[in-house]
Design a protein around this motif. Structure first.
Motif, PDB file in Angstrom:
ATOM      1  N   ILE A 145     -54.689  -8.466  20.107  1.00  0.00           N
ATOM      2  CA  ILE A 145     -54.750 -10.032  19.666  1.00  0.00           C
ATOM      3  C   ILE A 145     -55.144 -10.695  20.871  1.00  0.00           C
ATOM      4  O   ILE A 145     -56.125 -11.875  20.842  1.00  0.00           O
ATOM      5  CB  ILE A 145     -53.421 -10.434  19.335  1.00  0.00           C
ATOM      6  CG1 ILE A 145     -53.189  -9.722  17.959  1.00  0.00           C
ATOM      7  CG2 ILE A 145     -53.318 -11.998  19.109  1.00  0.00           C
ATOM      8  CD1 ILE A 145     -51.745  -9.856  17.385  1.00  0.00           C
ATOM      9  N   LEU A 176     -59.120 -15.147  13.925  1.00  0.00           N
ATOM     10  CA  LEU A 176     -58.058 -13.918  13.515  1.00  0.00           C
ATOM     11  C   LEU A 176     -58.554 -13.514  12.119  1.00  0.00           C
ATOM     12  O   LEU A 176     -58.303 -12.425  11.620  1.00  0.00           O
ATOM     13  CB  LEU A 176     -56.865 -14.117  13.822  1.00  0.00           C
ATOM     14  CG  LEU A 176     -56.481 -14.230  15.388  1.00  0.00           C
ATOM     15  CD1 LEU A 176     -54.970 -14.825  15.410  1.00  0.00           C
ATOM     16  CD2 LEU A 176     -56.641 -12.852  16.109  1.00  0.00           C
ATOM     17  N   TYR A 181     -49.804 -14.291  10.771  1.00  0.00           N
ATOM     18  CA  TYR A 181     -50.717 -13.399  10.345  1.00  0.00           C
ATOM     19  C   TYR A 181     -50.241 -11.979  10.176  1.00  0.00           C
ATOM     20  O   TYR A 181     -49.464 -11.565  11.071  1.00  0.00           O
ATOM     21  CB  TYR A 181     -51.850 -13.290  11.511  1.00  0.00           C
ATOM     22  CG  TYR A 181     -52.663 -14.518  11.835  1.00  0.00           C
ATOM     23  CD1 TYR A 181     -54.024 -14.742  11.272  1.00  0.00           C
ATOM     24  CD2 TYR A 181     -52.052 -15.464  12.386  1.00  0.00           C
ATOM     25  CE1 TYR A 181     -54.720 -16.025  11.122  1.00  0.00           C
ATOM     26  CE2 TYR A 181     -53.016 -16.806  12.469  1.00  0.00           C
ATOM     27  CZ  TYR A 181     -53.995 -17.097  12.045  1.00  0.00           C
ATOM     28  OH  TYR A 181     -54.805 -18.234  12.014  1.00  0.00           O
TER      29      TYR A 181
END
Length: 135
Positions: free
Chosen positions: A8, A88, A129
């Motif tokens: 990430i 993302l 997420y």
């Protein structure tokens, strides 16, 4: 940071459109920002999740909170959040030892203002997420 958090971070830090909106190109932090960090910045961290145990194969479903924090305005934090979403949502990460099969923003949008212990206003905007992994 674990392998997912490293992935990430790499995705966010490698996105120039995002880092240009931050006070520093390195203004992306896992769990907590340093006390003297410059704003605006991004904070991300594991919110919930773990092993799914749905089959004999190892799989995980993890929820990460990813948010912008600004001292300017909620609008400023929101514009950074929009770039976080572009970076993302629907993108697959390279996670060492795993195959990332899903990365999507889910319900749980974050938008709030707080007054810090220092008396300053902090504006937060982001989302949750879902990261699904398989071996």
């Amino acid at each position: 940071m674990n392998a997912v958090e490293t992935a990430i971070y790499a995705r966010l830090a490698g996105r120039v459109e995002l880092t240009l909106l931050l006070a520093s190109a390195s203004g992306i932090y896992n769990l907590v920002a340093p006390q003297r960090a410059a704003y605006p910045l991004v904070i991300f961290g594991l919110n919930a999740g773990g092993d799914e145990n749905k089959s004999p194969h190892r799989s995980k479903s993890l929820r990460y909170l990813v948010k912008a924090v600004s001292q300017t305005s909620l609008k400023n934090a929101g514009s950074i959040d929009a770039e976080l979403d572009t970076a993302l949502h629907g993108v697959l990460l390279t996670v060492t030892g795993w195959t990332n099969t899903w990365l999507m923003r889910e319900s749980g949008d974050v938008r709030y203002e707080e007054i810090g212990a220092d008396g300053k206003r902090y504006f937060h905007a982001g989302g949750i997420y879902r990261v699904r992994l398989a071996k």
